[in-house]
Design an enzyme around this catalytic site. Structure first.
Site, short mmCIF file in Angstrom:
data_model
loop_
_atom_site.label_atom_id
_atom_site.label_comp_id
_atom_site.label_asym_id
_atom_site.label_seq_id
_atom_site.Cartn_x
_atom_site.Cartn_y
_atom_site.Cartn_z
N TYR A 154 0.82 -1.21 0.00
CA TYR A 154 0.00 0.00 0.00
C TYR A 154 0.85 1.27 0.00
O TYR A 154 0.70 2.09 -0.91
CB TYR A 154 -0.98 0.00 1.18
CG TYR A 154 -1.75 1.29 1.31
CD1 TYR A 154 -1.43 2.22 2.30
CD2 TYR A 154 -2.78 1.59 0.43
CE1 TYR A 154 -2.11 3.42 2.41
CE2 TYR A 154 -3.48 2.79 0.54
CZ TYR A 154 -3.13 3.70 1.53
OH TYR A 154 -3.81 4.89 1.62
N LYS B 93 1.17 4.12 -3.04
CA LYS B 93 0.84 5.55 -2.87
C LYS B 93 2.05 6.42 -3.24
O LYS B 93 1.90 7.47 -3.85
CB LYS B 93 0.40 5.83 -1.44
CG LYS B 93 -0.90 5.15 -1.00
CD LYS B 93 -2.08 5.50 -1.89
CE LYS B 93 -2.58 6.91 -1.67
NZ LYS B 93 -3.81 7.18 -2.48
N1 LIG Z 1 -8.73 6.70 5.24
C1 LIG Z 1 -7.58 7.28 5.57
O1 LIG Z 1 -7.21 7.39 6.74
C2 LIG Z 1 -6.69 7.83 4.49
C3 LIG Z 1 -5.54 8.52 4.87
C4 LIG Z 1 -4.71 9.04 3.87
C5 LIG Z 1 -5.04 8.88 2.54
N2 LIG Z 1 -6.14 8.20 2.18
C6 LIG Z 1 -6.43 8.06 0.75
O2 LIG Z 1 -7.70 8.63 0.50
C7 LIG Z 1 -8.34 7.97 -0.60
C8 LIG Z 1 -9.73 7.54 -0.19
O3 LIG Z 1 -9.57 6.69 0.92
P1 LIG Z 1 -10.86 6.21 1.77
O4 LIG Z 1 -10.41 6.03 3.17
O5 LIG Z 1 -11.99 7.09 1.46
O6 LIG Z 1 -11.09 4.75 1.15
P2 LIG Z 1 -12.45 4.05 0.67
O7 LIG Z 1 -12.09 2.64 0.43
O8 LIG Z 1 -13.56 4.38 1.59
O9 LIG Z 1 -12.75 4.79 -0.72
C9 LIG Z 1 -12.08 4.44 -1.88
C10 LIG Z 1 -13.09 4.48 -3.03
O10 LIG Z 1 -12.42 4.12 -4.24
C11 LIG Z 1 -13.23 3.20 -4.93
N3 LIG Z 1 -12.40 2.32 -5.78
C12 LIG Z 1 -11.58 1.33 -5.36
N4 LIG Z 1 -11.05 0.72 -6.42
C13 LIG Z 1 -11.54 1.33 -7.55
C14 LIG Z 1 -11.38 1.14 -8.93
N5 LIG Z 1 -10.61 0.17 -9.41
N6 LIG Z 1 -12.05 1.96 -9.78
C15 LIG Z 1 -12.87 2.94 -9.29
N7 LIG Z 1 -13.08 3.16 -7.98
C16 LIG Z 1 -12.41 2.36 -7.13
C17 LIG Z 1 -13.95 2.39 -3.86
O11 LIG Z 1 -15.12 1.80 -4.39
C18 LIG Z 1 -14.23 3.47 -2.81
O12 LIG Z 1 -15.48 4.07 -3.02
C19 LIG Z 1 -7.42 6.81 -0.97
O13 LIG Z 1 -6.65 7.16 -2.11
C20 LIG Z 1 -6.51 6.65 0.25
O14 LIG Z 1 -5.25 6.14 -0.10
C21 LIG Z 1 -6.99 7.67 3.11
C1 LIG Z 2 -5.26 -2.92 17.86
C2 LIG Z 2 -4.36 -1.75 18.21
C3 LIG Z 2 -2.90 -2.16 18.10
C4 LIG Z 2 -4.70 -0.54 17.38
O1 LIG Z 2 -4.02 0.58 17.87
C5 LIG Z 2 -4.30 -0.78 15.90
C6 LIG Z 2 -4.54 0.47 15.10
C7 LIG Z 2 -4.21 0.27 13.60
C8 LIG Z 2 -5.24 -0.64 12.95
C9 LIG Z 2 -4.15 1.67 12.97
C10 LIG Z 2 -3.03 2.51 13.63
C11 LIG Z 2 -2.55 3.51 12.57
C12 LIG Z 2 -3.55 3.30 11.41
C13 LIG Z 2 -3.12 3.79 10.03
C14 LIG Z 2 -2.82 5.31 10.04
O2 LIG Z 2 -3.89 6.00 10.66
C15 LIG Z 2 -2.68 5.86 8.67
C16 LIG Z 2 -3.11 5.22 7.56
C17 LIG Z 2 -2.81 5.86 6.24
C18 LIG Z 2 -3.98 5.76 5.25
O3 LIG Z 2 -3.52 6.09 3.96
C19 LIG Z 2 -4.62 4.40 5.23
C20 LIG Z 2 -4.98 3.91 6.63
C21 LIG Z 2 -3.76 3.90 7.57
C22 LIG Z 2 -2.76 2.88 7.07
C23 LIG Z 2 -4.26 3.52 9.02
C24 LIG Z 2 -4.72 2.05 9.09
C25 LIG Z 2 -5.05 1.58 10.52
C26 LIG Z 2 -3.86 1.80 11.46
C27 LIG Z 2 -2.70 0.92 11.07
#
Ligand SMILES: NC(=O)c1ccc[n+]([C@@H]2O[C@H](COP(=O)([O-])OP(=O)(O)OC[C@H]3O[C@@H](n4cnc5c(N)ncnc54)[C@H](O)[C@@H]3O)[C@@H](O)[C@H]2O)c1
Ligand SMILES: CC(C)[C@@H](O)CC[C@@H](C)[C@H]1CC[C@H]2[C@@H]3[C@H](O)C=C4C[C@@H](O)CC[C@]4(C)[C@H]3CC[C@]12C
Length: 346
Positions: free
Chosen positions: A159, A163
């Protein structure tokens, strides 16, 4: 893009628009971008809630599609002024193969870039991630760092690797000539751990706590700081970047910005308890808690959970006037209210 804020003539495309972040971006655009004429929502899985958006003045076009299919992406991008690319596989739990993660997150992003170039879309905002930076495989802390803080970004997990590659593609595409002869302007936003309404991991922790009789068990030291940012503020930053990118292309083009707000620096578990505590859960010590969290944990997620990664920056404010739209108190209240609506809540 048009100078007049009142002229509804812009076409936006949001990929991943039915995801956790994507839905908030879609709703924020409809609320706060008065120049919108059409909002295209491209996603592999369309949500039923989209139907309610089709009654307003903006044309909302739901497109079921796959970013790995270049022709589907090109058809969705054609004619758009701005693309906000949030679609991705957010899998750190081993649910999908490394190949699939790469195909969606990297090749899918390349397809979006090429579609912009081939069809003449000039503005591309990419949702990157803190994990492009870290935590690295050495478990080195990133303590309240910024976009210029030196840090050895070393990744092995699919992952973060995907990214980092996708972000590099987006930034390198800045300045490429698009159909019509003008330059493509790109930038990447790096959220830390996003929380708020619709956060699946928070929902999972809440259900885990209900199953354990109203208790969650601390598994990481309280001293480990995790960066967290409210989903509404992340969505707002996306909308603001999209609005400012044309006028500030020379400054913002090819740049990365951490997403940040005034959410407190806490360990992941203590932060979650800001919302789960008021919903009746307690955080307790247990001798061997990790066995309770097996589905969530693998060497990678455990390493991330146990490594401090927080940001302290004002680059977004300096470059395009970003200020969090939601205070910490508002973000907390909104999230608590959402948890209280989660199925099974008291
Ligand atoms: N959730 C977090 O903490 C977090 C933190 C940093 C960055 N991000 C980034 O933000 C973005 C959105 O993350 P999220 O948490 O909303 O995830 P999410 O899984 O809720 O949303 C992702 C969306 O992309 C769609 N998708 C997946 N594969 C696809 C494909 N092949 N074609 C079209 N659509 C597709 C999914 O159906 C979903 O609706 C991602 O790029 C993720 O890397 C998330
Ligand atoms: C059960 C415990 C050990 C509990 O503390 C586990 C938490 C763990 C699942 C999360 C801790 C940090 C999270 C990640 C972080 O917030 C940032 C992220 C970047 C984003 O792009 C995707 C999600 C994630 C990797 C997020 C996922 C969950 C954690 C690893």
């Amino acid at each position: 893009m048009a100078d007049s804020a009142e002229t509804q003539e812009l076409v936006y495309l949001v990929t991943g628009g039915c995801g956790f972040l994507g839905e908030h971006v879609v709703r924020m655009l409809l609320q706060r971008e008065p120049r919108l004429r059409e909002l295209r929502i491209f996603d592999l899985h369309l949500g039923p809630w989209l139907e309610e958006l089709k009654t307003g003045p903006v044309q909302v076009t739901a497109i079921q599609g796959d970013v790995t299919q270049a022709h589907e992406v090109a058809a969705a991008v054609a004619g758009a002024h701005v693309v906000i690319h949030t679609a991705g596989l957010v899998d750190v739990f081993g649910k999908t193969s490394p190949e699939t993660i790469h195909e969606v997150n990297v090749q899918g992003t390349q397809n979006v870039i090429e579609a912009c170039v081939q069809t003449g879309t000039r503005f591309l905002i990419y949702t990157s991630s803190m994990e492009v930076v870290g935590p690295n495989t050495k478990g080195q802390p990133f303590y309240r760092g910024n976009e210029n803080t030196p840090y050895e970004a070393v990744h092995r997990h699919p992952y973060p690797c995907s990214k980092a590659l996708a972000e590099q593609l987006v930034l390198e595409a800045n300045g490429r000539e698009v159909l019509g002869g003008l330059p493509l302007v790109t930038c990447a936003l790096r959220p830390t751990g996003i929380y708020g309404e619709g956060h699946q991991i928070m929902r999972d922790f809440y259900h885990q706590g209900l199953r354990l009789g109203g208790r969650l068990f601390r598994a990481i030291p309280a001293s480990v700081e995790h960066g967290r940012v409210y989903v509404g503020n992340v969505a707002w930053m996306h909308v603001l970047v999209a609005r400012e990118l044309e006028h500030r292309a020379a400054l913002m083009g090819g740049q990365v910005y951490f997403c940040y707000d005034n959410s407190p620096y806490k360990s992941y578990e203590d932060f979650n308890m800001e919302f789960l505590g008021p919903c009746g859960l307690l955080l307790q010590w247990l001798l061997r808690p990790l066995m309770l969290y097996a589905p969530l944990l693998n060497p990678y997620t455990l390493a991330v959970a146990n490594t401090t990664f927080t940001v302290s920056t004002d680059k977004a404010r300096r470059h395009f006037g970003y200020e969090p739209l939601f205070s910490w108190e508002e973000s907390r209240t909104r999230t608590i209210r959402w948890v209280q609506t989660v199925e099974g809540s008291a």
